[in-house]
Design a protein around this motif. Structure first.
Motif, short mmCIF file in Angstrom:
data_model
loop_
_atom_site.label_atom_id
_atom_site.label_comp_id
_atom_site.label_asym_id
_atom_site.label_seq_id
_atom_site.Cartn_x
_atom_site.Cartn_y
_atom_site.Cartn_z
N THR A 311 0.53 -0.95 0.00
CA THR A 311 -0.25 -0.45 0.12
C THR A 311 0.89 1.70 0.58
O THR A 311 0.74 2.13 -1.03
CB THR A 311 -1.09 0.35 1.42
N TYR A 312 2.13 0.99 0.58
CA TYR A 312 2.88 2.54 0.88
C TYR A 312 4.24 1.79 0.93
O TYR A 312 4.64 1.48 0.72
CB TYR A 312 2.90 3.02 2.37
N GLY A 313 5.34 3.25 0.29
CA GLY A 313 6.26 3.60 0.20
C GLY A 313 6.78 4.36 1.30
O GLY A 313 5.74 5.21 1.32
N PHE A 314 7.99 4.39 0.81
CA PHE A 314 8.38 5.54 2.11
C PHE A 314 10.05 5.63 1.21
O PHE A 314 10.82 5.36 0.29
CB PHE A 314 9.19 4.76 3.33
N ARG A 315 9.53 7.02 0.78
CA ARG A 315 11.46 8.40 0.10
C ARG A 315 11.10 9.14 1.14
O ARG A 315 10.62 9.72 1.97
CB ARG A 315 10.70 8.04 -0.96
N PRO A 316 12.54 9.48 0.76
CA PRO A 316 13.02 11.09 1.36
C PRO A 316 11.39 12.37 0.43
O PRO A 316 11.86 12.26 -0.45
CB PRO A 316 14.65 11.51 1.22
N THR A 317 11.60 12.96 1.65
CA THR A 317 10.70 14.27 0.34
C THR A 317 11.42 15.40 0.35
O THR A 317 12.85 15.42 0.64
CB THR A 317 10.39 14.98 1.98
N ALA A 318 11.28 14.61 -0.96
CA ALA A 318 12.09 16.32 -1.79
C ALA A 318 11.69 17.75 -1.82
O ALA A 318 11.02 18.15 -1.47
CB ALA A 318 12.27 15.56 -3.45
N LEU A 319 12.48 18.60 -2.12
CA LEU A 319 12.88 19.96 -2.00
C LEU A 319 13.90 20.27 -3.07
O LEU A 319 14.49 19.80 -3.50
CB LEU A 319 13.63 20.33 -0.27
N ILE A 320 13.51 21.53 -4.29
CA ILE A 320 13.84 22.24 -4.91
C ILE A 320 14.15 23.75 -3.82
O ILE A 320 13.11 24.22 -3.73
CB ILE A 320 13.44 21.77 -6.35
#
Length: 670
Positions: A311-320
């Motif tokens: 159901t869910y994945g986990f990934r670093p929150t992306a910033l620009i």
């Protein structure tokens, strides 16, 4: 009778700091211990300290004397303020801010504790991987009272990266609302209390150790902010490790391999624990238990590589992080600033005004706060956080020909290394809706040539228009689609809260503040008419990234509500995409000059603290759009949007949904 107590590694302000050795010999581990002592105000205790390492099957006392320094508010501030760099100032405060808060006898300081004293003990070049035991003994001068504190630590300094990310938790399933009182299947989720949010990292096979890092929104107890948050960690089927209630290793002949002592990093709000573990016995599960009583939450994280959450994945929150860096004719209308010897030109003092001698905001005096582009460059270099700077020709000409070569090299070196990716702000940084196609095209092409001649490379094909204004005029659409076809432009910067389109036959903000769809805008979007990818600036990030509280800045942190928002985005529903948050504003904002000159807010240190926090959290990743490894498909919504208008919310807060005093829906339509 005078009472004397002594403690170490057991409270928020007495946490140890372990680092990879920095001595000239190299290798080993450097350790900073904090020992707290309480006694009556007039009694000054003495402190004795002994240590031993368990090496080659026996305890061996360490040779040499450790450095012992009493910490006071003046000594902490003097250490920071005497640093020749802002990086040194930040690092001097990061791990002493809690001590400073307890010692600061200012009015209305709830954390001040009369009689507390703190001693910093520094040991360098310790044997990596060994178990260190230590004992501090405090005594009054006549030794009528003696108190001791002991403990032990594994001499390891693990470095976690995004590959160690296992899971995050900010919510839990709610009971099925259609069946009140019944357990039922989970039909929705409810947010956990903020002090129970976490992100888990697990690093195994690290020279005989397994390491756990649990990042929290806060590591203090929400019911008592001087106490450690109620958190327990269970590895496999072992006993729970109670972070706030562990018994230290006593000074004895024992050196158990199963010994564990968690370290709290108050700057990152992390719990880190290391356990002896062979590669042949990998961890199977980590259980995280947070809170107490009815609100307690327990969650087991499986570590078996074959386990996949469907159901869910986990990934670093992306910033620009986008900086808008333009200048016009300022240099032509300003006298040399005579406060410096030799006098400095406008662009020199814009680049570095360390004496706070000049305010470039009309009608606003300087305020003794240093400012200038140099501070942003040094912060990015020191914390290695990547950003995009959008240049117009005016600022590049002033920087290139108005600065000494060594100062201009601070910029060009970061462009060459990839720390800064140059974006296009247009030759003169004009407002495209009010110009013809040929003019708009020349605006971008000429700016591109200046970028190439200044840095020896092309831009990253991102356009940051002045005031982020877009009206979907035929000239804009023709310009952008033509440059996209020639692969000279790919991205355009607008604002999440004011980007508008047709909704039920009416122009409305697609993701406006206060709309239920607000946060739904924080993805990459393809704009249908131009084909460009839209980078939507998040208002909260723009407004709050540099405005953390004073205690947060000392710790090297973003503001609490931003940390909360970014942690919430680590988890995404499969198959995706993940959220991406865009910061965009004038470079002057991060540097404290220009329009922000003379403000009482120390913007350069707000930016410094923000980059410090980003760099120390592997569940957050700052990207540039032309960086190797940046995959826009991870953040792109599949359905395009057709944008009818957009504008900077600082000048037009509701965009097309509001009317200004002149009766215009878009403020610049005069």
């Amino acid at each position: 009778m005078t009472i004397l107590t002594c403690w170490t590694c057991s409270s928020l302000e007495t946490q140890p700091v372990l680092r990879v050795g920095s001595t000239t010999k190299g290798g080993g581990i450097d350790l900073t211990l904090i020992v707290g002592v309480w006694t009556a105000h007039d009694d000054v205790p003495t402190l004795d300290f002994r240590t031993a390492c368990y090496v080659q099957g026996r305890w061996q006392p360490l040779t040499g004397d450790p450095t012992v320094v009493e910490l006071t508010v003046p000594s902490i501030d003097q250490r920071a303020d005497s640093s020749p760099t802002e990086f040194g100032w930040q690092e001097a405060h990061r791990y002493c801010s809690d001590i400073r808060a307890v010692l600061d006898n200012r009015p209305d300081n709830p954390r001040y504790v009369p009689g507390n004293r703190y001693y910093e003990i520094s040991l360098t070049g310790l044997p990596a991987g060994a178990l260190l035991r230590f004992e501090a003994t405090a005594a009054l001068r006549d030794r009528s009272l003696v108190a001791a504190a002991s403990g032990a630590l594994w001499l390891v300094a693990p470095v976690f990266d995004e590959g160690d990310l296992r899971e995050s938790r900010t919510s839990r399933p709610a009971p099925n609302s259609s069946a009140p009182g019944a357990a039922g299947p989970a039909s929705a989720e409810v947010l956990l209390p903020d002090d129970q949010w976490w992100v888990l990292f697990v690093k195994e096979n690290d020279n005989g150790f397994a390491h756990i890092r649990l990042d929290m929104l806060r590591t203090d107890d929400v019911a008592n902010n001087t106490a450690i948050a109620p958190v327990q960690i269970r590895l496999d089927d072992g006993d729970p490790i109670d972070i706030s209630n562990l018994a230290p290793l006593l000074w004895s002949d024992d050196a158990p391999d199963e010994y564990v002592w968690p370290i709290i990093d108050r700057s990152t709000d992390s719990f880190v624990l290391s356990v002896k573990r062979s590669a042949a016995e990998p961890l199977q599960t980590v259980e995280i238990i947070t809170g107490r009583g009815p609100s307690a939450d327990s969650h087991v994280v499986p570590l078996d590589p074959s386990h996949v959450d469907q159901t869910y994945g986990f990934r670093p929150t992306a910033l620009i992080l986008l900086q808008y860096c333009i200048q016009g004719f300022n240099d032509l209308f300003t006298w040399p600033i005579a406060s410096y010897r030799p006098p400095r030109s406008y662009i020199e003092v814009t680049f570095a005004d360390e004496a706070a001698a000049y305010s470039s905001r009309p009608g606003t005096r300087e305020n003794a706060i240093p400012d200038g582009y140099r501070y942003a460059l040094e912060a990015q270099r020191d914390y290695q956080v990547k950003t995009q700077w959008a240049f117009n020709a005016g600022v590049l000409m002033l920087l290139r020909y108005g600065l000494p070569a060594d100062q201009f090299a601070l910029l060009t070196d970061q462009v060459a290394s990839g720390l800064i990716s140059p974006s296009n702000a247009g030759f003169g940084a004009h407002r495209p809706p009010y110009y013809q196609h040929d003019t708009n095209q020349r605006e971008l092409i000429l700016a591109e040539r200046v970028i190439e001649s200044s840095f020896g490379r092309s831009s990253d094909r991102t356009y940051y228009p002045d005031q982020r204004i877009y009206l979907a005029t035929s000239s804009e659409i023709a310009t952008y689609s033509t440059l996209l076809e020639r692969d000279e432009l790919r991205y355009i910067v607008l604002d999440r809260s004011t980007v508008a389109g047709q909704v039920a036959g009416t122009d409305a903000c697609l993701f406006g503040d206060g709309h239920p769809t607000g946060d739904d805008g924080n993805y990459l979007w393809t704009e249908a008419a131009t084909g460009l990818t839209v980078l939507l600036i998040e208002d909260q990030l723009r407004n709050e990234m540099l405005n953390a509280g004073s205690d947060e800045i000392l710790k090297g942190q973003l503001g609490y509500w931003l940390r909360r928002r970014l942690m919430l985005a680590v988890r995404f529903r499969k198959p995706g995409p993940s959220k991406i948050y865009v910061y965009g504003d004038d470079l002057d904002h991060a540097c404290g000059d220009g329009w922000f000159d003379g403000s009482p807010i120390f913007y350069t240190r707000g930016y410094l603290a923000a980059l410090c926090w980003i760099s120390t959290h592997p569940w957050v990743r700052a990207w540039t759009v032309d960086e190797n490894g940046f995959d826009p498909t991870l953040y792109r919504q599949p359905e395009p949007i057709t944008v009818s208008s957009a504008i900077c919310p600082s000048v037009d807060p509701l965009g097309v949904e509001s009317i200004d005093r002149q009766g215009n829906r878009i403020h610049f339509d005069t």
